[in-house]
Design an enzyme around this catalytic site. Sequence first.
Site, mmCIF file in Angstrom:
data_model
loop_
_atom_site.group_PDB
_atom_site.id
_atom_site.type_symbol
_atom_site.label_atom_id
_atom_site.label_comp_id
_atom_site.label_asym_id
_atom_site.label_seq_id
_atom_site.Cartn_x
_atom_site.Cartn_y
_atom_site.Cartn_z
ATOM 1 N N GLU A 500 37.411 46.811 39.672
ATOM 2 C CA GLU A 500 36.071 47.375 39.823
ATOM 3 C C GLU A 500 35.971 48.365 40.979
ATOM 4 O OE1 GLU A 500 33.580 43.868 39.831
ATOM 5 O OE2 GLU A 500 34.140 43.388 37.771
ATOM 6 N N GLU A 606 38.812 41.697 29.408
ATOM 7 C CA GLU A 606 37.895 40.565 29.634
ATOM 8 C C GLU A 606 36.831 40.504 28.539
ATOM 9 O OE1 GLU A 606 36.322 40.699 33.637
ATOM 10 O OE2 GLU A 606 38.233 41.340 34.470
HETATM 11 C C1 XIL Z 1 34.207 35.930 37.041
HETATM 12 C C2 XIL Z 1 34.632 34.515 36.734
HETATM 13 O O1 XIL Z 1 34.698 34.331 35.338
HETATM 14 C C3 XIL Z 1 33.663 33.551 37.317
HETATM 15 O O2 XIL Z 1 34.123 32.219 37.157
HETATM 16 C C4 XIL Z 1 33.452 33.845 38.792
HETATM 17 O O3 XIL Z 1 32.430 33.027 39.285
HETATM 18 C C5 XIL Z 1 33.074 35.280 38.992
HETATM 19 O O4 XIL Z 1 34.039 36.105 38.402
HETATM 20 N N1 XIL Z 1 34.780 40.864 36.035
HETATM 21 C C6 XIL Z 1 35.969 40.364 36.501
HETATM 22 C C7 XIL Z 1 36.188 38.924 36.557
HETATM 23 O O5 XIL Z 1 36.887 41.158 36.770
HETATM 24 O O6 XIL Z 1 37.046 38.566 37.610
HETATM 25 C C8 XIL Z 1 34.893 38.174 36.670
HETATM 26 O O7 XIL Z 1 35.184 36.794 36.582
HETATM 27 C C9 XIL Z 1 33.940 38.608 35.592
HETATM 28 C C10 XIL Z 1 33.637 40.071 35.711
#
Ligand code: XIL
Length: 705
Positions: A500, A606
């Site tokens: 990000e 994701e």
């Molecule tokens: C999220 C996890 O799924 C959660 O358990 C945690 O509380 C916060 O992070 N983008 C990403 C991931 O790159 O690492 C994030 O994961 C969701 C959004």
Amino acid sequence: MEIPKKTNARGVGFGLGRLGLPVLKKTHISILLTVTTVFLMACRQGGKDSQSLADKVYGFEWETGDALLDAVMWDEEDWISIKDPSIVQHEGKWHLFCTLRGKERSHAVVYSSFDDLGQMGKSKPLVMGHHDGYYCAPQVFYYTPQKKWYMVCQAKSNDWSPNYQAAYSTTTDITDPDSWSALQPMQIAKPKDDPYLDFWVICDEDKAYTFFTCDNGKMYRTETTFEAFPLGWSKPVLAFEGDIFEASHIYKLPEQDKYINLIEAQLPDDRRFFKAYLANSLDGEWLPAPSDSIGTYASAANVIQVNGAWTNSISHGELVRDGFDEKMEAHLDSPFVYQGVLHRNREGKQYGDIPWRLGLLKKKGTEKVGDENKELPLFTSAPFPVGTSIRQDMLRNDTVMDIAGYEFNSLTAGNAMKMHRVLGEGFTYNFGEADEYLAYAKAQGMRMFGHTLIWHTGTPDIVKQLKGDSMALHNFTKKYIDTLVSRYRGRIDAWDVVNEPVLDGSGELRENTWLATLGQDYVEEVFRMAHNADPTAKLFLNDYNIERDSAKLDGFLRLVERLKKKGTPIHGIGMQMHIRMDTPNEVIARNLKRCVDTGLLIHFSEVDIIFNKHDDTKGGGIQKYTSLTPEMMGQQAEKYKQIAQLYNAIVPNDQKYGITLWGFADRYTWIRYFFEIMDWPLIFDDNLVKKPAYYGLREGLLLGN
Ligand code: XIL
């Protein structure tokens, strides 16, 4: 029993490098976009159309046991495969005619008979003697007007002009393989610019027809009178054109008063499957079977292999007929005899050397299926890795982990490799959790993906305190990356190096401890650190919303270009793909194409698809839907299918790193607690049962092109 092994992530039987798939062209993309638009319109129309996927999922669903007939069963050194089955039942006996591929004589036709379909491979087939040249792909039926059995096939003889054409042979006694007459040509004219093969005869009340395919998307039809049969054929006319290949087999469905045309199609990697089309009359228009928008009848995606997986293709087959005459009557619940082979058993082989075997598809539920997991794993539907993230609490649940290990062949730790989890008090390191993931991935033969080294969220306070001290932050970061990445060198396939990095809307670099302290070159620096720590790991830049926020993508791609220009070791782009049902496919397709144009690997890293809204801040969810209806499930299945199709079609094969879901079951979705809304974004439900989305995704993975 041959379940496709996930021996190692890069060398998976369906791994990218081994497929040698053709690179998709722009035309595919425009076709895809058109298809996508049609799907999208269908989704918007709501209930009826989206229901059709659910119909499909529970409609054309098959199961198959072990292969029943295998050329190598009889120790004939010369036999390679037995294929192209044609089967009839007459007076209590089954009669099977097939092509035999051999080493000395490339093609011949073999015959066997048995009392029970399940005994198909019990007795040795006999090589027939009514032709000594090339002939194959027989179709056998009883021709009532002449009271004779006919075998129609493709054949060659030096006595014919042209040498190669459709041919026939007859007998009055189907039980006697020696009684068939010598093959004679049928004198069907070859279309000028097309090859012709797989001839298929069927009669209606008035005429006899022959259909044939050309391995180029075309199917032709010719007709003759009952009296003139098997000669007197009219000039063939184009009967259908589409994404089909060969073996078009047509049956009358008396109950529906329609004709069904089961046509073999193939994926770019040569896996075969059948599509179904319907017409009201034999000279009518062929339309995809209504229960399935794309006409899929039988493919690896809708066949459960109850005794273990032995095929990825459902190829040249025959629907078991109700009768045995020229009307070719059957019904939709009939079994289907087909030839199959595992993809890895055919790789690198000439077509004639492929060890096809015969199997029998039966409607799902006919055989006793003890275990739902006997369905082929999801990842086998894709020619690239299909992954899931797993959170620590999921890791503690055996049922969850059994499903994850079975369905997926790539694994991402939900949190365990993030800095706030790895780094402890006083700059100590906790590898316990991360190690657990590695051990699991290894045991399951899954590729391990590393997520993530540098991320503005979850930066521990002790690191934030280094803000402003460039030397200290640089040294810490180098040591951290070195320690973590080199620990898993060769075991973690790739890392999200920076997660990000750009801001929503503007595409500017996002403020974080590193930008504030090391300046904008921090991204390049950390990529170099990661590369030094493991020169074999692929390194990704990962972000959310870049599939839909074009300004953000502009900035993201500017950063990528800057990195590339400086020779930074960056290998891939991660598009997180936390999307919504209303994220337009056209926008995703356009932005995906822009990412593809960088030439880097593309990871949908994701994926989840929500019905409600989120605004990307914690707690920032808007609850529109409070419950999940069957109609919504159908729409979500379509959306999953479309996303996989977009990826399949737009990303060239050598840039496909894979598709990873962010968790796989609604029960564990981060959406619910992070955005504080109820939603159902994944492919298994709260009870760990497969949703229609599972089948939608599966179909999109398989039928992407
Ligand atoms: C999220 C996890 O799924 C959660 O358990 C945690 O509380 C916060 O992070 N983008 C990403 C991931 O790159 O690492 C994030 O994961 C969701 C959004």
